[in-house]
Design an enzyme around this catalytic site. Structure first.
Site, PDB file in Angstrom:
ATOM      1  N   ASP A 102      34.802  86.232  89.830  1.00 48.63           N
ATOM      2  CA  ASP A 102      35.900  85.463  89.235  1.00 48.63           C
ATOM      3  C   ASP A 102      35.861  85.555  87.703  1.00 48.63           C
ATOM      4  O   ASP A 102      34.912  85.085  87.064  1.00 48.63           O
ATOM      5  CB  ASP A 102      35.737  84.011  89.705  1.00 48.63           C
TER       6      ASP A 102
ATOM      7  N   ASP B  93      45.668  80.003  91.137  1.00 49.12           N
ATOM      8  CA  ASP B  93      45.184  79.288  92.323  1.00 49.12           C
ATOM      9  C   ASP B  93      46.318  78.670  93.143  1.00 49.12           C
ATOM     10  O   ASP B  93      47.271  78.126  92.599  1.00 49.12           O
ATOM     11  CB  ASP B  93      44.243  78.153  91.899  1.00 49.12           C
TER      12      ASP B  93
END
Ligand code: GLA
Length: 713
Positions: free
Chosen positions: A462, A528
Site C-alpha cells: 500500500d 477506498d
C-alpha cells in the site's frame, strides 16, 4: 461591481427557509484560547471557501462561520422547536457549536482518548431553535484529521428549520434472517396521525417516549416492498419511506457433493501448494483424485491438497467427492509455470471490519469461521491481515517484527496451510503505512524473506508513506510510480513461495497500464470503498468503465474489497448500509468485472442473508471464469445499465442493473437485444438458478443477473 455581486450572492444565500454557508474563517493547529467566543479576534485567520481540504495528518483545525438569521426564519416554520444544521461531510471528526453551545459531534478525537474516524458520515445536527439569536449568530467547528488531507467536503453547509421528515425516524430492521422485519417509528416530537404500511393502516399517537413498533413477516425468497407513510394531523405534513428488507435468492446447496472451485490454478515449479477442495454438501465426505501430478498429495478425509510440483506443465486433475447422499465430480487444470492468480483471488481481509483494531486472535477466528460457515467450500481461501500488525521498531538486524497483538504469525501461517488456506499480509513501500505503522522502505529484501519464513502467500503493498517521496519530486513521472513496486517485485519473486502481489496505490499513474509489468497480480484502481451505494457506484460502475482491456488471467483490476455483512473499519461493527438489492448488485458487478472477491466483514457474525449472498456457485463461477475477461458496460439509458462478460464456454454473463430509484419492469430479451445480443436457447437467472423470466421487475439499485448463449448482432 465586485461589491454588487457579493451582495447578490449573500442575498441568495439566506432565504426565509434556508441559510447556505459558503465561507469560513479558518485556523490550522491547536485551538487558541477563547476561539469560540463571538468577540474573539480572528483577523489573523484565513478566509476560506467551503468546501476545501487541508493538509495536516493528526492535526486539529477550527472554523468560525458567522451568519445572519433571516426575519421569520423560526416564526414561519411548521415545527418551531428544532433547527437543522447540514454540515455535509467532515474528514475525520468534528464537534460543532452554535453560539458556543454544542450541537453535535461525530467520531472521536485524540482529546477523547482513542481517535475514531467518521469521515463518511453525513453530518446532520439538530439544535434547539431557541439557541438562535436575532441578527448575528456564530457556528464554530473543531475538526480533527487523521491521515493525509482533511476537512469539510461534499457541499456548502445549510441551515433550515426541521420538517416532519427530520423529526421522525422510520426504520425497518431485520436480523439478516430474511423472513421478518420490525417497523419502528420514533419521534422527537409528539404527534397524532396515521401510519399506513401497505397491508394495514392504523391511527397512532407517537411521542418521544412511546415509539410505534410492529413486526412484519414475509417469505424472504423474493423482494417485497414495504412502504410506510405517516401523516401528522396538525401540520398536515407527511413522510413516506420504502423498504425492501433482506431476502435470499440463492437456492440451498444440494446435500450431494458439488464442486464450486476454480477450473484453473496457477503455481510455480517447486513452490508449496495449499488447496482445499471447494466441495459443498453433507459432511463427512471422502475425496479422491485422478491425474494428480507427482509431488502432490490429497488427504482423503479433509480434501486438502498439499505438496509441490517440480516440472512446469499443464496437469488436468479430476476430483471426486462422496458422501451419504451420492458422488460429485470436479475438474481442475493445474498450470505449473510462472503466472499466479489465474482467477481473481478470493478470501477475507481484516480491514473493512477491524480496521487498525486487529489481532491474531481475530484473524484466527475469522479463518475458523471461513471453514465452519462453509465459505471455504466455495473457494474463499486467502486470509489476509491488513494494516496494524507491525511492531514499533525492527529488531537489531533490521527484521520487521509483529506487535504484541500477533504473538506468532509463522504459527498462524502453518495452521492456515494445514487447513488448505493461505496467509496474506500488508505493508507499504514507504517508511510508514496508512495507519502509521512501519513500512518496508529500505528493507524490502529483508521483509520479503521474513514473509517467506512466516509462510505468507499474498502481499498487499500500500503506497501510503511513499506518497511523501512522490510529493517531494518536482514532477511525478509514471516511472516514479512504478519504481517502488518493481523493487518489491524482484524480492518477492526470489522467494521459494508463490506470493500473490496486490498493488494498492489507488490507481495513481494509471496503474492498470503498468501493473502487469511489475508482475502485480491485482491492483487497486480507486480510493477506498465504503458501504454506501454512492461509493459502490463510483468505484464499481463509474471507475471501471474503461479498464477491461487491462485485466486477464494473473492480472486483475481491483475495485476494492466487498462491503457486505458486518463492517465498521474498527470503529464498531454494523450491518452494511447497502440495501439487500445494492448488495446483489455489488456482488454481481464484481463477478462481471472479474474482481477479486475479498470479504471484508466479521465472519464470526455472518447472518443467513450474507452467507446466502456469498455462496452462490453460479455467480462465483462468473467471477472465476477461466477466460478471465473483464465485463464492460454495453448499454445505458436513464436509470439502467447493462454489463456483459464473455465466458470460457462461449456463453455470456450479463447484469441488467436498475440504477434508478423506482422498480422497473422489463422483458430481459428486449433489453439484451438493445445491448447487442440475440439470445439463443435457454437463459439462466444466476441468482435464482432457474430459467430467466420473460418479464420481470428489478428493484431500485437491484440487478437481474443472467447467463445465456447469443448471436452477436
Ligand atoms: C489504505 C488502503 C486500505 C487499507 C488501509 C490500511 O487506506 O487503501 O485498503 O489497507 O490503507 O491503513
Amino acid at each position: 461591481m465586485g461589491f454588487l455581486l457579493l451582495a447578490a450572492l449573500v442575498a441568495r444565500a439566506a432565504t426565509a427557509e434556508e441559510i447556505v454557508l459558503r465561507e469560513a474563517r479558518f485556523h490550522l493547529g491547536d485551538a487558541p484560547e477563547g476561539w469560540m467566543a463571538p468577540g474573539f479576534d480572528d483577523s489573523d485567520w484565513q478566509t476560506m471557501a467551503i468546501p476545501f481540504k487541508w493538509e495536516g495528518a493528526g492535526m486539529y483545525a477550527q472554523y468560525r462561520i458567522s451568519f445572519q438569521l433571516p426575519k421569520g426564519f423560526v416564526r414561519n416554520a411548521a415545527y418551531k422547536g428544532t433547527v437543522l444544521f447540514d454540515l455535509a461531510y467532515i474528514d475525520d471528526c468534528d464537534e460543532a457549536f452554535l453560539n458556543g453551545k454544542r450541537i453535535g459531534k461525530s467520531g472521536l478525537m485524540p482529546l477523547d482518548g482513542k481517535p475514531q474516524s467518521a469521515w463518511d458520515k453525513h453530518r446532520i445536527y439538530k439544535a434547539d431553535a431557541r439557541e438562535l439569536r436575532e441578527g448575528e449568530n456564530l457556528l464554530t467547528l473543531l475538526v480533527w484529521n487523521r491521515r493525509t488531507r482533511g476537512g469539510i467536503y461534499g457541499g456548502p453547509l445549510r441551515i433550515r428549520m426541521a420538517r416532519l421528515e427530520d423529526l421522525v425516524s422510520i426504520s425497518c430492521s431485520d436480523d439478516g434472517n430474511a423472513d421478518h422485519c420490525k417497523i419502528s417509528i420514533s419521534s422527537d416530537i409528539s404527534f397524532k396521525g396515521t401510519v399506513m404500511v401497505d397491508a394495514f393502516s392504523q391511527n397512532v399517537s407517537v411521542t418521544p417516549e412511546k415509539p410505534f413498533e410492529r413486526e412484519i413477516s414475509y417469505t424472504g425468497v423474493e423482494p417485497v416492498q414495504i412502504s410506510v407513510s405517516i401523516k401528522d394531523r396538525r401540520s398536515g405534513q407527511t413522510v413516506q419511506r420504502k423498504f425492501i428488507p433482506k431476502y435470499c435468492l440463492t437456492p440451498p446447496a444440494p446435500a450431494v457433493p458439488r464442486y464450486n472451485g476454480p477450473a484453473v490454478l496457477g503455481a510455480r515449479p517447486g513452490s508449496p501448494i495449499y488447496f482445499r477442495l471447494p466441495f459443498s454438501g453433507l459432511r463427512p465426505m471422502q475425496f479422491s483424485a485422478t491425474g494428480l501430478p507427482s509431488g502432490l498429495a490429497l488427504d482423503a478425509e479433509s480434501g486438502i491438497v498439499s505438496g509441490s510440483v517440480s516440472e512446469a506443465g499443464d496437469y488436468r486433475i479430476e476430483w471426486e467427492a462422496g458422501n451419504a447422499e451420492g458422488i460429485g465430480k470436479g475438474s481442475l487444470l493445474l498450470k505449473v509455470g510462472y503466472t499466479l492468480a489465474l482467477t481473481p483471488p478470493m478470501g477475507w481481509n481484516s480491514w473493512n471490519c477491524w480496521g487498525l483494531d486487529i489481532s491474531q486472535e481475530k484473524v484466527t477466528a475469522s479463518a475458523q469461521a471461513l471453514l465452519d460457515s462453509g465459505l471455504a467450500d466455495y473457494g474463499y481461501c486467502y486470509v489476509n491481515i491488513d494494516d496494524a500488525w507491525q511492531a514499533a521498531t525492527r529488531d537489531s538486524d533490521g527484521t520487521l517484527l509483529p506487535n504484541e497483538n500477533f504473538p506468532d504469525i509463522a504459527a498462524l501461517g502453518a495452521w492456515l496451510h494445514s487447513q488448505g488456506l493461505r496467509l496474506g499480509i500488508y505493508s507499504s513501500p514507504g517508511a510508514r503505512t496508512c495507519g502509521g505503522y512501519l513500512g518496508s522502505l529500505g528493507f524490502e529484501e529483508k521483509d520479503a524473506q521474513t514473509w517467506n519464513e512466516w509462510g505468507v502467500d499474498y502481499l498487499k503493498y500500500d503506497l501510503c508513506g511513499y506518497r511523501a517521496i512522490l510529493d517531494a519530486l518536482p514532477c511525478v513521472l509514471q516511472a516514479d510510480h512504478i519504481r517502488p513496486y518493481l523493487k518489491m517485485e524482484e524480492y518477492l519473486r526470489n522467494q521459494p513461495r508463490d506470493i500473490v502481489y496486490s498493488l494498492c496505490q489507488y490507481g495513481l499513474g494509471e496503474v492498470w497500464t503498468w501493473g502487469k509489468l511489475v508482475d502485480g497480480n491485482l491492483w487497486r484502481t480507486t480510493g477506498d470503498i465504503t458501504d454506501t451505494w454512492e461509493s459502490v457506484r463510483r468505484i464499481g460502475f463509474n471507475s471501471q468503465r474503461k479498464l477491461s482491456a487491462y485485466a486477464g488471467p494473473g492480472h486483475w483490476n481491483d475495485p476494492d474489497m466487498l462491503v457486505v455483512g458486518k463492517v465498521g473499519w474498527g470503529e464498531g461493527l454494523r450491518d452494511s448500509r447497502l440495501s439487500a438489492d445494492e448488495q446483489y448488485a455489488h456482488i454481481s458487478l464484481w463477478a462481471l468485472l472479474s474482481a477479486p472477491l475479498m470479504i471484508g466483514c466479521d465472519l464470526s457474525s455472518l447472518d443467513k442473508f450474507t452467507l446466502n449472498l456469498l455462496c452462490n456457485n453460479e455467480v462465483i463461477a462468473v467471477d472465476q471464469d477461466p477466460l478471465g475477461k473483464q465485463g464492460t458496460c454495453l448499454y445505458e439509458e436513464e436509470g439502467l445499465e447493462i454489463w456483459g462478460k464473455p465466458l470460457a464456454d462461449g456463453s455470456i454473463a450479463a447484469g441488467i442493473f436498475n440504477s434508478g430509484e423506482n422498480p422497473v419492469i422489463l422483458r430481459p430479451a428486449t433489453y439484451l437485444k438493445k445491448a447487442g445480443w440475440a439470445v439463443e436457447g435457454p437463459c439462466r437467472d444466476l441468482w435464482r438458478q432457474r430459467e430467466c423470466p420473460k418479464e420481470t421487475g428489478i428493484p431500485p439499485h437491484g440487478v437481474l443477473f443472467l447467463k445465456f448463449n447469443a448471436k452477436q448482432q
